[in-house]
Design a protein around this motif. Sequence first.
Motif, PDB file in Angstrom:
ATOM      1  N   ILE A  37       0.851  -1.191   0.000  1.00  0.00           N
ATOM      2  CA  ILE A  37       0.000   0.000   0.000  1.00  0.00           C
ATOM      3  C   ILE A  37       0.884   1.238   0.000  1.00  0.00           C
ATOM      4  O   ILE A  37       1.568   1.518   0.983  1.00  0.00           O
ATOM      5  CB  ILE A  37      -0.957   0.034   1.209  1.00  0.00           C
ATOM      6  CG1 ILE A  37      -1.817  -1.232   1.246  1.00  0.00           C
ATOM      7  CG2 ILE A  37      -1.834   1.288   1.149  1.00  0.00           C
ATOM      8  CD1 ILE A  37      -2.721  -1.336   2.467  1.00  0.00           C
ATOM      9  N   ALA A  38       0.882   1.957  -1.107  1.00  0.00           N
ATOM     10  CA  ALA A  38       1.641   3.202  -1.222  1.00  0.00           C
ATOM     11  C   ALA A  38       0.739   4.343  -0.749  1.00  0.00           C
ATOM     12  O   ALA A  38      -0.406   4.449  -1.182  1.00  0.00           O
ATOM     13  CB  ALA A  38       2.072   3.435  -2.665  1.00  0.00           C
ATOM     14  N   VAL A  39       1.270   5.178   0.134  1.00  0.00           N
ATOM     15  CA  VAL A  39       0.479   6.268   0.714  1.00  0.00           C
ATOM     16  C   VAL A  39       1.161   7.594   0.421  1.00  0.00           C
ATOM     17  O   VAL A  39       2.357   7.749   0.648  1.00  0.00           O
ATOM     18  CB  VAL A  39       0.323   6.097   2.243  1.00  0.00           C
ATOM     19  CG1 VAL A  39      -0.528   7.202   2.833  1.00  0.00           C
ATOM     20  CG2 VAL A  39      -0.257   4.724   2.580  1.00  0.00           C
ATOM     21  N   GLU A  40       0.381   8.538  -0.050  1.00  0.00           N
ATOM     22  CA  GLU A  40       0.873   9.889  -0.322  1.00  0.00           C
ATOM     23  C   GLU A  40      -0.077  10.881   0.350  1.00  0.00           C
ATOM     24  O   GLU A  40      -1.273  10.865   0.083  1.00  0.00           O
ATOM     25  CB  GLU A  40       0.897  10.128  -1.829  1.00  0.00           C
ATOM     26  CG  GLU A  40       1.384  11.497  -2.234  1.00  0.00           C
ATOM     27  CD  GLU A  40       1.302  11.679  -3.747  1.00  0.00           C
ATOM     28  OE1 GLU A  40       0.923  12.788  -4.165  1.00  0.00           O
ATOM     29  OE2 GLU A  40       1.616  10.735  -4.492  1.00  0.00           O
ATOM     30  N   THR A  41       0.470  11.704   1.237  1.00  0.00           N
ATOM     31  CA  THR A  41      -0.360  12.688   1.928  1.00  0.00           C
ATOM     32  C   THR A  41       0.300  14.067   1.876  1.00  0.00           C
ATOM     33  O   THR A  41       1.510  14.179   1.733  1.00  0.00           O
ATOM     34  CB  THR A  41      -0.588  12.317   3.410  1.00  0.00           C
ATOM     35  OG1 THR A  41       0.670  12.269   4.074  1.00  0.00           O
ATOM     36  CG2 THR A  41      -1.290  10.993   3.552  1.00  0.00           C
ATOM     37  N   GLU A  42      -0.525  15.074   2.005  1.00  0.00           N
ATOM     38  CA  GLU A  42      -0.047  16.449   2.141  1.00  0.00           C
ATOM     39  C   GLU A  42      -0.117  16.824   3.616  1.00  0.00           C
ATOM     40  O   GLU A  42      -0.960  16.306   4.348  1.00  0.00           O
ATOM     41  CB  GLU A  42      -0.944  17.413   1.364  1.00  0.00           C
ATOM     42  CG  GLU A  42      -0.919  17.243  -0.124  1.00  0.00           C
ATOM     43  CD  GLU A  42      -1.880  18.208  -0.823  1.00  0.00           C
ATOM     44  OE1 GLU A  42      -2.626  18.953  -0.151  1.00  0.00           O
ATOM     45  OE2 GLU A  42      -1.878  18.209  -2.055  1.00  0.00           O
ATOM     46  N   PRO A  43       0.706  17.747   4.069  1.00  0.00           N
ATOM     47  CA  PRO A  43       0.587  18.215   5.454  1.00  0.00           C
ATOM     48  C   PRO A  43      -0.673  19.061   5.621  1.00  0.00           C
ATOM     49  O   PRO A  43      -1.202  19.618   4.659  1.00  0.00           O
ATOM     50  CB  PRO A  43       1.854  19.058   5.663  1.00  0.00           C
ATOM     51  CG  PRO A  43       2.344  19.395   4.298  1.00  0.00           C
ATOM     52  CD  PRO A  43       1.835  18.349   3.361  1.00  0.00           C
ATOM     53  N   GLY A  44      -1.146  19.134   6.860  1.00  0.00           N
ATOM     54  CA  GLY A  44      -2.260  20.024   7.186  1.00  0.00           C
ATOM     55  C   GLY A  44      -3.620  19.531   6.746  1.00  0.00           C
ATOM     56  O   GLY A  44      -4.493  20.338   6.429  1.00  0.00           O
ATOM     57  N   LEU A  45      -3.838  18.230   6.773  1.00  0.00           N
ATOM     58  CA  LEU A  45      -5.122  17.688   6.317  1.00  0.00           C
ATOM     59  C   LEU A  45      -6.049  17.301   7.459  1.00  0.00           C
ATOM     60  O   LEU A  45      -7.051  16.649   7.235  1.00  0.00           O
ATOM     61  CB  LEU A  45      -4.887  16.466   5.423  1.00  0.00           C
ATOM     62  CG  LEU A  45      -4.168  16.731   4.117  1.00  0.00           C
ATOM     63  CD1 LEU A  45      -3.941  15.427   3.367  1.00  0.00           C
ATOM     64  CD2 LEU A  45      -4.938  17.708   3.255  1.00  0.00           C
ATOM     65  N   ASP A  46      -5.726  17.672   8.661  1.00  0.00           N
ATOM     66  CA  ASP A  46      -6.534  17.254   9.799  1.00  0.00           C
ATOM     67  C   ASP A  46      -7.625  18.250  10.153  1.00  0.00           C
ATOM     68  O   ASP A  46      -8.067  18.322  11.289  1.00  0.00           O
ATOM     69  CB  ASP A  46      -5.641  16.975  11.016  1.00  0.00           C
ATOM     70  CG  ASP A  46      -4.855  15.687  10.836  1.00  0.00           C
ATOM     71  OD1 ASP A  46      -5.417  14.729  10.291  1.00  0.00           O
ATOM     72  OD2 ASP A  46      -3.685  15.661  11.230  1.00  0.00           O
ATOM     73  N   GLY A  47      -8.121  18.987   9.170  1.00  0.00           N
ATOM     74  CA  GLY A  47      -9.170  19.970   9.420  1.00  0.00           C
ATOM     75  C   GLY A  47     -10.572  19.443   9.217  1.00  0.00           C
ATOM     76  O   GLY A  47     -11.512  20.206   9.101  1.00  0.00           O
ATOM     77  N   VAL A  48     -10.735  18.108   9.181  1.00  0.00           N
ATOM     78  CA  VAL A  48     -12.068  17.537   9.064  1.00  0.00           C
ATOM     79  C   VAL A  48     -12.781  17.732  10.390  1.00  0.00           C
ATOM     80  O   VAL A  48     -12.199  17.545  11.462  1.00  0.00           O
ATOM     81  CB  VAL A  48     -11.996  16.030   8.699  1.00  0.00           C
ATOM     82  CG1 VAL A  48     -13.373  15.395   8.712  1.00  0.00           C
ATOM     83  CG2 VAL A  48     -11.340  15.857   7.341  1.00  0.00           C
ATOM     84  N   ASP A  49     -14.041  18.105  10.322  1.00  0.00           N
ATOM     85  CA  ASP A  49     -14.865  18.286  11.513  1.00  0.00           C
ATOM     86  C   ASP A  49     -14.703  17.084  12.444  1.00  0.00           C
ATOM     87  O   ASP A  49     -14.697  15.937  12.001  1.00  0.00           O
ATOM     88  CB  ASP A  49     -16.323  18.432  11.064  1.00  0.00           C
ATOM     89  CG  ASP A  49     -17.265  18.544  12.222  1.00  0.00           C
ATOM     90  OD1 ASP A  49     -17.838  17.502  12.607  1.00  0.00           O
ATOM     91  OD2 ASP A  49     -17.418  19.658  12.742  1.00  0.00           O
ATOM     92  N   ARG A  50     -14.576  17.344  13.718  1.00  0.00           N
ATOM     93  CA  ARG A  50     -14.307  16.295  14.718  1.00  0.00           C
ATOM     94  C   ARG A  50     -15.317  15.154  14.633  1.00  0.00           C
ATOM     95  O   ARG A  50     -14.964  13.992  14.705  1.00  0.00           O
ATOM     96  CB  ARG A  50     -14.311  16.915  16.109  1.00  0.00           C
ATOM     97  CG  ARG A  50     -13.965  15.945  17.204  1.00  0.00           C
ATOM     98  CD  ARG A  50     -13.838  16.698  18.532  1.00  0.00           C
ATOM     99  NE  ARG A  50     -13.467  15.787  19.578  1.00  0.00           N
ATOM    100  CZ  ARG A  50     -14.297  15.364  20.508  1.00  0.00           C
ATOM    101  NH1 ARG A  50     -15.555  15.764  20.504  1.00  0.00           N
ATOM    102  NH2 ARG A  50     -13.886  14.538  21.444  1.00  0.00           N
ATOM    103  N   ASP A  51     -16.595  15.485  14.471  1.00  0.00           N
ATOM    104  CA  ASP A  51     -17.628  14.454  14.407  1.00  0.00           C
ATOM    105  C   ASP A  51     -17.552  13.644  13.115  1.00  0.00           C
ATOM    106  O   ASP A  51     -18.046  12.523  13.045  1.00  0.00           O
ATOM    107  CB  ASP A  51     -19.016  15.076  14.542  1.00  0.00           C
ATOM    108  CG  ASP A  51     -19.245  15.695  15.915  1.00  0.00           C
ATOM    109  OD1 ASP A  51     -18.617  15.231  16.892  1.00  0.00           O
ATOM    110  OD2 ASP A  51     -20.040  16.642  16.004  1.00  0.00           O
TER     111      ASP A  51
END
Length: 150
Positions: A37-51
């Motif tokens: 499993i190759a994973v590519e992410t950008e920084p700063g993606l944790d802005g999804v609503d908590r719920d």
Amino acid sequence: MRALSLDLSPPFLEEVGLTLAIEGYLESVAKRSGIDIAVETEPGLDGVDRDSTIHVFRLVQESITNVMRHSQSEKAFVQMRRVGGRLEISIRDEGCGFDLDDALARSVRGQHLGLLGMRERAGAIGGELTIDSRPGAGTEVRIRVPLALP
């Protein structure tokens, strides 16, 4: 059994955030399943609503579970990025693919409800889920959800 328990209720999701939780989950699945499993992410993606975070995590889980169960692929590719004010996650495999119209028709008849359930889960948090698949051509699942932060 412990791995299954952690997959169902990841206690680290709130502690480390969505991106690291997904990366950790994918690493664990790759080790257990043997799928690369190759994973590519950008920084700063944790802005999804908590719920909504647990729903996004579950959508990724179900997508990867489908790769393991149905695709016959030895590789999967997961990309997470910001597109406008949304988080977009792509889960792609090089497997056998399937007839999407047929699968959705079976879902409507009450068989194989997973795809409809995934679409409903995404819609419930203001997002959308799209699937692109053809027999012999692999599958791509795209999850798009609003980011709470600019």
